[in-house]
Design a protein around this motif. Sequence first.
Motif, PDB file in Angstrom:
ATOM      1  N   LEU A  73       0.948  -1.037  -0.070  1.00 48.90           N
ATOM      2  CA  LEU A  73      -0.037   0.168  -0.006  1.00 48.90           C
ATOM      3  C   LEU A  73       0.792   1.269  -0.115  1.00 48.90           C
ATOM      4  O   LEU A  73       1.955   1.280   0.620  1.00 48.90           O
ATOM      5  CB  LEU A  73      -0.992  -0.098   1.451  1.00 48.90           C
ATOM      6  CG  LEU A  73      -1.956  -0.978   1.173  1.00 48.90           C
ATOM      7  CD1 LEU A  73      -2.357  -1.335   2.721  1.00 48.90           C
ATOM      8  CD2 LEU A  73      -3.132  -0.480   0.432  1.00 48.90           C
ATOM      9  N   LEU A  74       0.537   2.381  -0.675  1.00 43.87           N
ATOM     10  CA  LEU A  74       0.976   3.707  -0.717  1.00 43.87           C
ATOM     11  C   LEU A  74       0.336   4.676  -0.235  1.00 43.87           C
ATOM     12  O   LEU A  74      -0.902   4.620  -0.192  1.00 43.87           O
ATOM     13  CB  LEU A  74       1.401   4.028  -2.050  1.00 43.87           C
ATOM     14  CG  LEU A  74       2.631   3.233  -2.949  1.00 43.87           C
ATOM     15  CD1 LEU A  74       2.790   3.680  -4.356  1.00 43.87           C
ATOM     16  CD2 LEU A  74       3.906   3.420  -2.241  1.00 43.87           C
ATOM     17  N   THR A 106      19.278  -2.672   3.175  1.00 43.43           N
ATOM     18  CA  THR A 106      18.940  -3.532   4.226  1.00 43.43           C
ATOM     19  C   THR A 106      17.808  -2.991   5.199  1.00 43.43           C
ATOM     20  O   THR A 106      17.077  -3.771   5.505  1.00 43.43           O
ATOM     21  CB  THR A 106      20.203  -3.671   5.178  1.00 43.43           C
ATOM     22  OG1 THR A 106      21.181  -4.244   4.094  1.00 43.43           O
ATOM     23  CG2 THR A 106      20.046  -4.974   6.239  1.00 43.43           C
ATOM     24  N   VAL A 107      18.006  -1.807   5.751  1.00 44.69           N
ATOM     25  CA  VAL A 107      17.191  -1.462   6.812  1.00 44.69           C
ATOM     26  C   VAL A 107      15.590  -0.750   6.533  1.00 44.69           C
ATOM     27  O   VAL A 107      15.006  -1.033   7.153  1.00 44.69           O
ATOM     28  CB  VAL A 107      17.810  -0.326   7.728  1.00 44.69           C
ATOM     29  CG1 VAL A 107      19.327  -1.075   8.239  1.00 44.69           C
ATOM     30  CG2 VAL A 107      18.202   0.569   6.953  1.00 44.69           C
ATOM     31  N   CYS A 108      15.878  -0.504   5.218  1.00 47.66           N
ATOM     32  CA  CYS A 108      14.432   0.038   4.905  1.00 47.66           C
ATOM     33  C   CYS A 108      13.147  -1.063   4.926  1.00 47.66           C
ATOM     34  O   CYS A 108      13.273  -1.938   4.038  1.00 47.66           O
ATOM     35  CB  CYS A 108      14.553   0.998   3.431  1.00 47.66           C
ATOM     36  SG  CYS A 108      12.846   1.546   3.257  1.00 47.66           S
ATOM     37  N   PRO A 109      12.333  -0.703   5.541  1.00 49.51           N
ATOM     38  CA  PRO A 109      11.096  -1.481   5.661  1.00 49.51           C
ATOM     39  C   PRO A 109      10.311  -1.564   4.437  1.00 49.51           C
ATOM     40  O   PRO A 109       9.211  -2.348   4.467  1.00 49.51           O
ATOM     41  CB  PRO A 109      10.429  -1.385   7.080  1.00 49.51           C
ATOM     42  CG  PRO A 109      10.667   0.218   7.248  1.00 49.51           C
ATOM     43  CD  PRO A 109      12.016   0.650   6.619  1.00 49.51           C
ATOM     44  N   HIS A 110      10.289  -0.515   3.508  1.00 50.57           N
ATOM     45  CA  HIS A 110       9.475  -0.342   2.485  1.00 50.57           C
ATOM     46  C   HIS A 110      10.158  -0.384   0.964  1.00 50.57           C
ATOM     47  O   HIS A 110       9.745   0.138   0.115  1.00 50.57           O
ATOM     48  CB  HIS A 110       8.768   0.971   2.679  1.00 50.57           C
ATOM     49  CG  HIS A 110       7.802   0.790   3.876  1.00 50.57           C
ATOM     50  ND1 HIS A 110       6.574  -0.149   3.676  1.00 50.57           N
ATOM     51  CD2 HIS A 110       7.597   1.280   4.988  1.00 50.57           C
ATOM     52  CE1 HIS A 110       5.815  -0.040   4.728  1.00 50.57           C
ATOM     53  NE2 HIS A 110       6.447   0.500   5.650  1.00 50.57           N
ATOM     54  N   CYS A 152       8.248   5.930   1.231  1.00 47.08           N
ATOM     55  CA  CYS A 152       9.063   6.139   2.548  1.00 47.08           C
ATOM     56  C   CYS A 152       7.823   6.557   3.698  1.00 47.08           C
ATOM     57  O   CYS A 152       7.044   7.529   3.356  1.00 47.08           O
ATOM     58  CB  CYS A 152      10.026   7.390   2.418  1.00 47.08           C
ATOM     59  SG  CYS A 152      10.717   7.948   3.840  1.00 47.08           S
ATOM     60  N   MET A 153       8.024   5.899   4.802  1.00 45.11           N
ATOM     61  CA  MET A 153       7.232   6.226   5.934  1.00 45.11           C
ATOM     62  C   MET A 153       8.077   6.970   7.084  1.00 45.11           C
ATOM     63  O   MET A 153       7.739   7.229   8.177  1.00 45.11           O
ATOM     64  CB  MET A 153       6.932   4.959   6.554  1.00 45.11           C
ATOM     65  CG  MET A 153       7.736   3.971   7.160  1.00 45.11           C
ATOM     66  SD  MET A 153       7.283   2.708   8.086  1.00 45.11           S
ATOM     67  CE  MET A 153       6.426   3.753   9.646  1.00 45.11           C
ATOM     68  N   GLU A 154       9.093   7.638   6.572  1.00 44.70           N
ATOM     69  CA  GLU A 154      10.001   8.522   7.452  1.00 44.70           C
ATOM     70  C   GLU A 154      10.250   7.663   8.875  1.00 44.70           C
ATOM     71  O   GLU A 154      10.230   8.445   9.865  1.00 44.70           O
ATOM     72  CB  GLU A 154       9.202   9.807   7.715  1.00 44.70           C
ATOM     73  CG  GLU A 154       9.000  10.562   6.328  1.00 44.70           C
ATOM     74  CD  GLU A 154       8.361  11.649   6.434  1.00 44.70           C
ATOM     75  OE1 GLU A 154       7.300  11.877   7.370  1.00 44.70           O
ATOM     76  OE2 GLU A 154       8.541  12.677   5.695  1.00 44.70           O
ATOM     77  N   CYS A 155      10.795   6.408   8.795  1.00 49.15           N
ATOM     78  CA  CYS A 155      11.103   5.994  10.136  1.00 49.15           C
ATOM     79  C   CYS A 155      12.466   6.212  10.663  1.00 49.15           C
ATOM     80  O   CYS A 155      12.751   6.240  11.775  1.00 49.15           O
ATOM     81  CB  CYS A 155      10.956   4.268   9.998  1.00 49.15           C
ATOM     82  SG  CYS A 155      12.186   3.535   8.874  1.00 49.15           S
TER      83      CYS A 155
END
Lengths: 400, 98
Positions: B4-5, B28-32, B50-53
């Motif tokens: 989902l975006l 590696t670390v990006c969940p999206h 990007c969810m800005e984590c």
Amino acid sequence: MKPLILTPKGVAPDAPCRCSSGPPDAGDGCGVLDAAPACAKQAPLSREIPGYQILSCVTGWIETAQSAGRAIPRVATRLGPLDRLGALGVRLGIGRGSYRVAPGLYAVGEPDSESCVLVTANYKLTFDSLRSELAGLDAWILVLDTKGVNVWCAAGKKTFCADELARRVDAVELKKLTPKRELILPQLAAPGVSALEVTRKTGFRVVFGPVLAKDIGRFLENGKKADASMRSVPFGLLDRLLVTPVELVAAWKTSAYAAAACLALGGIGPDVFSFSRMASQGGHALLAYAAGFCAGNFLTPALLPVLPSRSFTLKGAICGAAAALAWIMYYSASQAWSDLGAQALIIVASSSWFALNFTGSSTFTSPSGVEKEMRRAIPALAAALAAALAFWLLPRFLGY
Amino acid sequence: MRGLLYLPGVATLRLDRDLCSGCGACLTVCPHAVFEMESGKALDSARDACMECGACALNCPAGAISVSPGVGCARAIIHGWLTGGEPSCDCGGPSDCC
Ligand code: SF4
Ligand code: SF4
């Protein structure tokens, strides 16, 4: 009279006692403490400490040459009834804040100095889902003190961070235990943990594991490589529906205010306050709010991917509009048009509001996006509520 | 597969490709799956996901990434507005991450 002699271990050698059994058989290990009816000659040291209770998932204790006399609890990889009950409870919002395990080192299987070290949070649900995926593996679990919060949120709050990790690695003397100097962190810890900083502080290398505990076995088999499917965060139908109870608990206060407002406004009119009007008018308004509540909290999350628009408030408004349409068709004969208008607006607005709140449970919304959406949505929602009030109350005072 | 975006064009993510050393940590670390590797350097090809984590910026050894991190949760943002402090959340999130 024979004097009672206490050995250094605190056990009277020939007194009959009910003691904890020695290394208990592996298995799910509940009820370890009442396993042995009578003692063997040399009673093993009891691990109980006054005032503390041993976790039901602890099946035994490990002492290795490297652990220097410390006993490390071994935990079961199968969840017991207590674990399931607790999990159900926190899903429903009961005891959520205090569902935690003590931070520190745990073991599964028969780990040795070569076994991998998996780092996790001390939210018990998180701890349980990790250990339940480790059947047949030998590993250490290092539990950080994240104040009982899951990995992702703790990383966001920076309680799951390099400092805490370094502190914990020191406290459990991990360096003595594993010469390998490698920590496996859940990938979702990355927003809180800088791998470089961990290495600088502890000398341990950081490997980011999969997002979900269920992939950990596959990850280890894969030579500690996560493929794309283990790297991204799923948000399927079940995920979306499982988080809804949390939203409901969070919404009870809003709902109580809304209910009070509906009933109070339902009762007022030109002839001061009427309880019969409160029951019919306020009751219907409350019902409309409940319809919007369901549309926003159940329908919207369930239909999330298929609803047009990317904005949560619009998705919620669409579901609310559908519910409002059904409402109008059902009540068109029995209610005044102005009341119907007010109720429809209440349904759409509340559905939209709860959909907006669902951003907190979703796994892909960015703060910039939510803020942008809120700046637009909140004035619109306020306008809708004002219009609903006008539809609802004005006809009464103007004498329609 | 892209999930989902959320709203397009709002993420505060910035990548300076000139600084990038191509270590791959951000992938590696990006969940999206926002990043991909292109000619030896990272490329933020899916910025709208990007969810800005903040994971990528925190773990980039070259300091090539900046993002203003936070929680994408309406209640937390309202809390931040009301208290004038940082948005903070005490709500769920996936508990079955390991
Ligand atoms: S901030 Fe998070 S979601 Fe956005 S690109 Fe970086 S790691 Fe990915
Ligand atoms: S983490 Fe930084 S240096 Fe490494 S590939 Fe990504 S942008 Fe480049």
